[in-house]
Enzyme design. Structure first.
Site, PDB file in Angstrom:
ATOM      1  N   SER A 108     -59.624  55.929  -8.385  1.00  0.00           N
ATOM      2  CA  SER A 108     -59.557  55.942  -9.840  1.00  0.00           C
ATOM      3  C   SER A 108     -60.944  55.684 -10.403  1.00  0.00           C
ATOM      4  CB  SER A 108     -58.598  54.854 -10.326  1.00  0.00           C
ATOM      5  OG  SER A 108     -58.744  54.633 -11.710  1.00  0.00           O
ATOM      6  N   SER A 109     -61.207  56.225 -11.577  1.00  0.00           N
ATOM      7  CA  SER A 109     -62.524  56.031 -12.194  1.00  0.00           C
ATOM      8  C   SER A 109     -62.764  54.584 -12.606  1.00  0.00           C
ATOM      9  CB  SER A 109     -62.675  56.943 -13.413  1.00  0.00           C
ATOM     10  OG  SER A 109     -61.669  56.672 -14.370  1.00  0.00           O
ATOM     11  N   CYS A 110     -61.702  53.767 -12.642  1.00  0.00           N
ATOM     12  CA  CYS A 110     -61.874  52.360 -13.038  1.00  0.00           C
ATOM     13  C   CYS A 110     -62.577  51.544 -11.962  1.00  0.00           C
ATOM     14  CB  CYS A 110     -60.539  51.725 -13.391  1.00  0.00           C
ATOM     15  SG  CYS A 110     -59.447  51.459 -11.977  1.00  0.00           S
ATOM     16  N   LYS A 141     -58.340  49.711  -5.336  1.00  0.00           N
ATOM     17  CA  LYS A 141     -58.827  51.065  -5.068  1.00  0.00           C
ATOM     18  C   LYS A 141     -60.176  51.038  -4.341  1.00  0.00           C
ATOM     19  CE  LYS A 141     -55.569  53.741  -6.546  1.00  0.00           C
ATOM     20  NZ  LYS A 141     -54.871  54.648  -5.614  1.00  0.00           N
ATOM     21  N   HIS A 180     -50.321  55.338 -19.907  1.00  0.00           N
ATOM     22  CA  HIS A 180     -51.742  55.501 -20.191  1.00  0.00           C
ATOM     23  C   HIS A 180     -51.916  56.024 -21.609  1.00  0.00           C
ATOM     24  CE1 HIS A 180     -52.102  55.509 -15.676  1.00  0.00           C
ATOM     25  NE2 HIS A 180     -53.105  54.717 -16.015  1.00  0.00           N
TER      26      HIS A 180
END
Length: 316
Positions: A108-110, A141, A180
């Protein structure tokens, strides 16, 4: 991947996993191994080991995860860390132990620092503090990425990690509080239109900028990378384009046909100020997204309407 080889899609019932399944089936892959969470608890190490030993998949798409928006991430912090650590570690370890030919792990980009330079390059991982609201999920992640790297380093396993940007599409979660931002807005504007509400309240200032990728585009990118990419380094998947939450709200408003006013609740958190992925590595390999945001939101809204109709009729 040959058409007769066994492919396991972990998380095939979710938005990403179902998109990967549709993609593979559309290309003629029929030897797909699928298990629902009721059939196989991915948090159970022995159950996962037994499953891999019995089925012996040759390729694995690891799309299974406990996911949610800001509220869910902040409320269920322990579960987001614990469950995701178990799911990914059980699958990655079992994949290595059973001799899986290749595994693709979806992150995930987080995972990137809250204040990372923009656009975000893959090498920015672990160079700064994370956004606190989804830190547990991000840490899980990151652990998955490092597991893939470690099993490659120690055992030579061909395990790759891909980092998708914010996703939306068919099969998304439209829950009023646990969704989201984009599916949440779709639901909110639709209900406001149905109830003839004078205004729709959107969390935050509206100034944060976000990038969005249609789930079926992600699935195509995953297929492409499973075929073409075999390196240790993680790789971003996105569009390379972003917009503000205020602009996104206007786009959803227009798509749903809502005529009222948008009000921003500035007492609510904004999250990361900007999150735009650097996708130059992916583009250099020859892959680009094909679904525009306007087109994708229209498709997602149609999916939402179908989902609501099915719920009303008691089909799902």
């Amino acid at each position: 991947m040959e058409y007769n080889q066994k492919i396991y899609i972990a998380g095939h019932g979710g938005m990403v996993g179902s998109a990967i399944r549709r993609n593979l089936e559309s290309k003629g892959y029929k030897n797909l191994i699928l298990r629902s969470s009721k059939e196989l608890d991915l948090r159970n190490q022995q159950a996962v080991l037994d499953f891999f030993e019995k089925e012996r998949p040759e390729f694995v798409f690891l799309a299974a995860a406990k996911v949610g928006g800001i509220v869910a991430n902040n409320t269920f912090r322990a579960e987001f860390l614990y469950d995701n650590l178990l799911i990914e570690s059980n699958i990655i370890h079992s994949a290595w132990k059973s001799g899986v030919e290749k595994l693709l792990f979806l992150g995930s980009s987080c995972i990137y620092p809250k204040l990372a330079p923009q656009p975000i390059k893959e090498e920015y991982l672990l160079t700064g503090l994370l956004e606190d609201s989804n830190e547990p999920y991000a840490i899980a992640k990151i652990a998955g990425i490092k597991l893939c790297e470690a099993y490659r380093d120690q055992y030579g396993a061909n395990f790759i990690s891909v980092m998708p940007t914010n996703l939306y599409g068919k099969g998304d979660n439209y829950h009023p509080t646990n969704s989201h931002v984009l599916p949440g807005l779709i639901r909110r504007f639709h209900e406001a239109r149905e109830n003839d509400a004078a205004e729709v309240i959107v969390w935050g200032t509206g100034t944060p900028k976000r990038e969005f990728l249609y789930a079926d585009d992600l699935a195509e990118a995953c297929f492409f990378l499973m075929q073409q990419y075999n390196k240790r380094e993680l790789i971003n998947i996105g569009t390379g384009e972003d917009l503000s939450i205020a602009e996104l709200a206007e786009l959803v408003k227009n798509t749903t046909g809502y005529k009222g006013k948008i009000v921003f609740d500035k007492t609510k958190p904004d999250g990361t100020p900007r999150k735009l992925m650097d996708v130059s590595k992916l583009h250099s390999l020859g892959w680009h997204h094909s679904v525009s945001l306007k087109e994708g939101i229209k498709s997602a809204y149609e999916d939402f309407m179908q989902t609501q109709t099915a719920l009303t009729q008691g089909v799902i």
